[in-house]
Design an enzyme around this catalytic site. Structure first.
Site, mmCIF file in Angstrom:
data_model
loop_
_atom_site.group_PDB
_atom_site.id
_atom_site.type_symbol
_atom_site.label_atom_id
_atom_site.label_comp_id
_atom_site.label_asym_id
_atom_site.label_seq_id
_atom_site.Cartn_x
_atom_site.Cartn_y
_atom_site.Cartn_z
ATOM 1 N N ALA A 177 0.809 -1.222 0.000
ATOM 2 C CA ALA A 177 0.000 0.000 0.000
ATOM 3 C C ALA A 177 0.841 1.271 0.000
ATOM 4 C CB ALA A 177 -0.940 0.001 1.195
ATOM 5 N N ARG A 234 9.085 8.379 -4.091
ATOM 6 C CA ARG A 234 10.405 8.622 -4.684
ATOM 7 C C ARG A 234 10.583 7.986 -6.066
ATOM 8 N NH1 ARG A 234 15.179 7.027 -1.457
ATOM 9 N NH2 ARG A 234 13.927 5.883 0.056
ATOM 10 N N LYS A 254 4.297 1.909 -7.245
ATOM 11 C CA LYS A 254 5.660 1.388 -7.155
ATOM 12 C C LYS A 254 5.752 -0.106 -7.445
ATOM 13 C CE LYS A 254 7.664 1.026 -2.995
ATOM 14 N NZ LYS A 254 8.469 1.453 -1.825
ATOM 15 N N GLY A 299 5.521 -6.147 -0.938
ATOM 16 C CA GLY A 299 5.384 -6.131 -2.396
ATOM 17 C C GLY A 299 6.529 -5.449 -3.114
ATOM 18 N N ASN A 308 15.561 -5.721 10.978
ATOM 19 C CA ASN A 308 14.330 -6.382 10.542
ATOM 20 C C ASN A 308 14.164 -6.192 9.039
ATOM 21 O OD1 ASN A 308 11.656 -7.326 10.361
ATOM 22 N ND2 ASN A 308 10.811 -5.301 10.871
ATOM 23 N N ASN A 325 12.700 1.695 -3.432
ATOM 24 C CA ASN A 325 12.000 2.939 -3.118
ATOM 25 C C ASN A 325 12.219 4.011 -4.168
ATOM 26 O OD1 ASN A 325 10.956 2.184 -0.456
ATOM 27 N ND2 ASN A 325 13.107 2.042 0.074
ATOM 28 N N TYR A 382 -1.107 -9.797 -48.135
ATOM 29 C CA TYR A 382 -2.160 -8.931 -47.598
ATOM 30 C C TYR A 382 -2.752 -8.124 -48.728
ATOM 31 C CZ TYR A 382 -4.207 -5.561 -44.283
ATOM 32 O OH TYR A 382 -5.054 -4.785 -43.545
ATOM 33 N N SER A 441 15.205 -14.206 -57.943
ATOM 34 C CA SER A 441 15.263 -12.954 -57.219
ATOM 35 C C SER A 441 14.109 -12.027 -57.576
ATOM 36 C CB SER A 441 16.583 -12.239 -57.529
ATOM 37 O OG SER A 441 17.640 -13.011 -57.023
ATOM 38 N N ARG A 494 7.288 -11.578 -67.224
ATOM 39 C CA ARG A 494 8.283 -10.515 -67.299
ATOM 40 C C ARG A 494 8.018 -9.747 -68.579
ATOM 41 N NH1 ARG A 494 14.174 -12.761 -67.357
ATOM 42 N NH2 ARG A 494 13.789 -13.544 -65.280
HETATM 43 C C1 UD1 Z 1 9.532 -1.372 7.972
HETATM 44 C C2 UD1 Z 1 9.702 -1.959 9.367
HETATM 45 C C3 UD1 Z 1 11.188 -1.947 9.725
HETATM 46 C C4 UD1 Z 1 12.002 -2.682 8.681
HETATM 47 C C5 UD1 Z 1 11.733 -2.123 7.306
HETATM 48 C C6 UD1 Z 1 12.381 -2.950 6.255
HETATM 49 C C7 UD1 Z 1 7.696 -1.446 10.636
HETATM 50 C C8 UD1 Z 1 7.085 -0.544 11.608
HETATM 51 N N1 UD1 Z 1 8.947 -1.166 10.305
HETATM 52 O O1 UD1 Z 1 9.970 -0.035 7.995
HETATM 53 O O2 UD1 Z 1 11.379 -2.545 11.001
HETATM 54 O O3 UD1 Z 1 13.369 -2.613 8.984
HETATM 55 O O4 UD1 Z 1 10.320 -2.109 7.049
HETATM 56 O O5 UD1 Z 1 12.279 -2.285 5.022
HETATM 57 O O6 UD1 Z 1 7.091 -2.402 10.197
HETATM 58 N N2 UD1 Z 1 3.195 -0.464 3.929
HETATM 59 C C9 UD1 Z 1 1.842 -0.535 3.767
HETATM 60 N N3 UD1 Z 1 1.039 0.290 4.483
HETATM 61 C C10 UD1 Z 1 1.528 1.177 5.379
HETATM 62 C C11 UD1 Z 1 2.926 1.260 5.536
HETATM 63 C C12 UD1 Z 1 3.740 0.426 4.808
HETATM 64 O O7 UD1 Z 1 1.362 -1.325 2.951
HETATM 65 O O8 UD1 Z 1 0.720 1.880 5.994
HETATM 66 C C13 UD1 Z 1 4.066 -1.352 3.151
HETATM 67 C C14 UD1 Z 1 4.962 -0.617 2.179
HETATM 68 O O9 UD1 Z 1 4.333 -0.532 0.902
HETATM 69 C C15 UD1 Z 1 6.184 -1.491 2.132
HETATM 70 C C16 UD1 Z 1 6.225 -2.100 3.510
HETATM 71 O O10 UD1 Z 1 4.929 -1.998 4.037
HETATM 72 O O11 UD1 Z 1 6.044 -2.541 1.188
HETATM 73 C C17 UD1 Z 1 7.236 -1.413 4.417
HETATM 74 O O12 UD1 Z 1 6.936 -0.062 4.496
HETATM 75 P P1 UD1 Z 1 8.067 1.027 4.615
HETATM 76 O O13 UD1 Z 1 7.445 2.323 4.896
HETATM 77 O O14 UD1 Z 1 8.999 0.899 3.487
HETATM 78 O O15 UD1 Z 1 8.891 0.472 5.864
HETATM 79 P P2 UD1 Z 1 9.123 1.131 7.263
HETATM 80 O O16 UD1 Z 1 7.824 1.270 7.967
HETATM 81 O O17 UD1 Z 1 9.994 2.283 7.097
HETATM 82 CA CA CA Z 2 11.126 0.621 3.052
#
Ligand code: UD1
Ligand code: CA
Length: 457
Positions: free
Chosen positions: A8, A13, A20, A99, A164, A222, A382, A400, A435
């Site tokens: 989502a 960026r 994305k 995703g 993580n 990103n 055609y 030819s 011809r």
């Molecule tokens: C998140 C993790 C972080 C981890 C990092 C790895 C949390 C709070 N943090 O960071 O520990 O190191 O990912 O990249 O989980 N997304 C949604 N809806 C939202 C927010 C995010 O679908 O409301 C999706 C994004 O599209 C993406 C993924 O979740 O695919 C991660 O979101 P992003 O904002 O990149 O990660 P962080 O929250 O910064």
């Molecule tokens: Ca991220």
């Protein structure tokens, strides 16, 4: 198990109108990579959480085995997973994927799932030289006790290099209650999925972890820069796999595979070749520089010379194609067929030992064995409304610069004189020629150039 794919996030960026996760890597949407890997694990439930881009994501990914949950507004990763709950089976473990992290290998996820068993929470972690921006894995006595986001971390926690990846497995029956207890009392005012780790620990649920073979398996996209970097990483890994199988690559940095490329023994691929869809190369095939092959089957001992474009085509054993040849959809070549420079073949069968060596268009034709197609021959398939077929029987010789006005048949063993416009069938074994008789104009003189009037002062 359940699989939830978070998609989502808006991807600001990327500077693009396309969501994305729909941007392609190796010719396939980022999300499709994740979806395909998820499917390879045969999940009972599969749910994509989407947000930005209207219905573009569900429209692009629609399938019987996928549920879609809209997350609007986006209040964090925990909030995102919450939207998927109605589509999940609470009695199963839940694997959470991103995703925009396209290259996680199936084996890595298998390992993560194995480490979770059916009663543990397991997190896929990596150790980075620069962990900036990631959630840090906080351990006590070696055990994971919580994840702290960069923005909420103390200096001491920020020094932790184990992070993580976001990919985790939540044990059966736990996801719903844990998500319901999340709060957004943190630096970003978001509902953090990562807060469920501390919750698990407090409830006595074991928390484990697994690590991928390569860090790139966990890299997200990103920006266009990160997309381009990950594309190169992926292409390099595919090239390495080919080299390990024994394929000769003139330059492993100059081959792109957007799909699957299967190679026999002793295949040689020169620089700047692009393979799309499903491509199969037999034993001892050589591909010259700057070729594009898309959904093509190439049999043993074929040589494709420089600058060829082949699409939805089949090439029989020991054939020669190019340089500068184009095989369009439905081109099927038998064995030892020669297709030379500036020859285009479309929706045609060309049987064994036949040749079209120079400047020809062969479209909607069935060509027998040992046929010779001269330079400049065109199947006129055609009429401006409908397409018609041309049949050329075995051992025919088409001189030819002939135009074969379809539908028309060139009989077995016949010759068609150079420059013929064939409008009716040519009988077998005869010379057919249309011809204009050659004449010489007596008394002709070449015009002379008019003198320009002299300039007068
Ligand atoms: C998140 C993790 C972080 C981890 C990092 C790895 C949390 C709070 N943090 O960071 O520990 O190191 O990912 O990249 O989980 N997304 C949604 N809806 C939202 C927010 C995010 O679908 O409301 C999706 C994004 O599209 C993406 C993924 O979740 O695919 C991660 O979101 P992003 O904002 O990149 O990660 P962080 O929250 O910064
Ligand atoms: Ca991220």
């Amino acid at each position: 198990m359940n699989v939830v794919i978070l998609a989502a996030g808006m991807g600001k960026r990327m500077n693009s109108a396309l969501p994305k996760v729909l941007h392609p890597l190796a010719g396939k949407a980022l999300l499709s990579h994740v979806l395909d890997t998820a499917r390879s694990l045969s999940p009972a439930r599969l749910c994509i959480v989407y947000g930005h881009g209207g219905d573009m994501v569900p429209e692009a990914m629609r399938a019987d085995d996928v549920a879609f949950a809209l997350q609007e507004p986006q209040l964090g990763t925990g909030h995102a997973v919450m939207q998927a709950l109605p589509a999940l089976d609470d009695s199963l473990p839940t694997l959470i994927l991103y995703g925009d992290v396209p290259l996680t290998r199936r084996d890595t996820l298998k390992q993560l799932l194995d480490s979770a068993g059916d009663d543990k929470l397991s997190v896929l972690t990596v150790t980075l030289d620069d962990p900036t921006g990631y959630g840090r894995i906080v351990r006590e006595d070696g055990n994971i006790v919580r994840i702290v986001e960069q923005k909420d971390a103390s200096d001491e926690q920020r020094a932790i290099r184990e992070v993580n990846t976001g990919i985790m497995v939540v044990p059966p029956g736990r996801l719903r209650p844990w998500l319901q207890q999340l709060s957004n009392d943190n630096a970003q005012r978001e509902y953090y999925l990562t807060d469920i780790i501390a919750r698990a620990v407090s409830e006595g649920v074991a928390v484990t972890s697994a690590q991928p073979q390569s860090v790139w398996e966990t890299l997200g996209v990103n920006s266009k820069l990160q997309l381009a970097e990950l594309e190169r990483t992926f292409q390099a890994s595919q090239a390495t796999a080919l080299l390990e199988q024994g394929v000769t690559l003139a330059d492993p940095a100059r081959i792109d595979i957007r799909g699957s490329l299967r190679c026999g023994r002793d295949v040689t691929i020169d620089v700047n070749c692009v393979f799309e869809g499903e491509v199969e190369l037999g034993d001892n095939v050589s591909i010259g520089p700057n070729c594009v092959l898309r959904n093509v089957r190439v049999a043993d001992k074929v040589s494709i010379k420089a600058f060829c474009h082949l699409e939805d085509a089949e090439v029989g054993a020991e054939s020669l194609v190019g340089p500068f040849a184009r095989l369009r959809p439905g081109a099927r070549l038998g064995r030892e067929v020669h297709i030379g420079n500036f020859v285009e073949v479309k929706n045609s069968n060309i049987a064994d030992y036949s040749k079209a060596n120079h400047l020809a268009y062969v479209g909607d034709a069935d060509i027998g064995s040992r046929v010779n197609i001269g330079a400049g021959v065109i199947t006129v398939n055609y009429d401006g409304v409908n397409k018609h077929r041309t049949t050329i029987e075995d051992d025919a010789f088409v001189g030819s610069d002939c135009q074969l006005i379809a539908p028309v048949r060139v009989g077995k063993g016949s010759n068609i004189g150079a420059g013929t416009t064939l409008t009716r069938d040519a009988p077998p074994g005869k010379l057919t020629i249309s011809r204009v008789k050659q004449t010489v104009i007596e008394g002709w003189t070449r015009p002379t150039k008019k003198q320009k009037p002299q300039k007068q002062d």
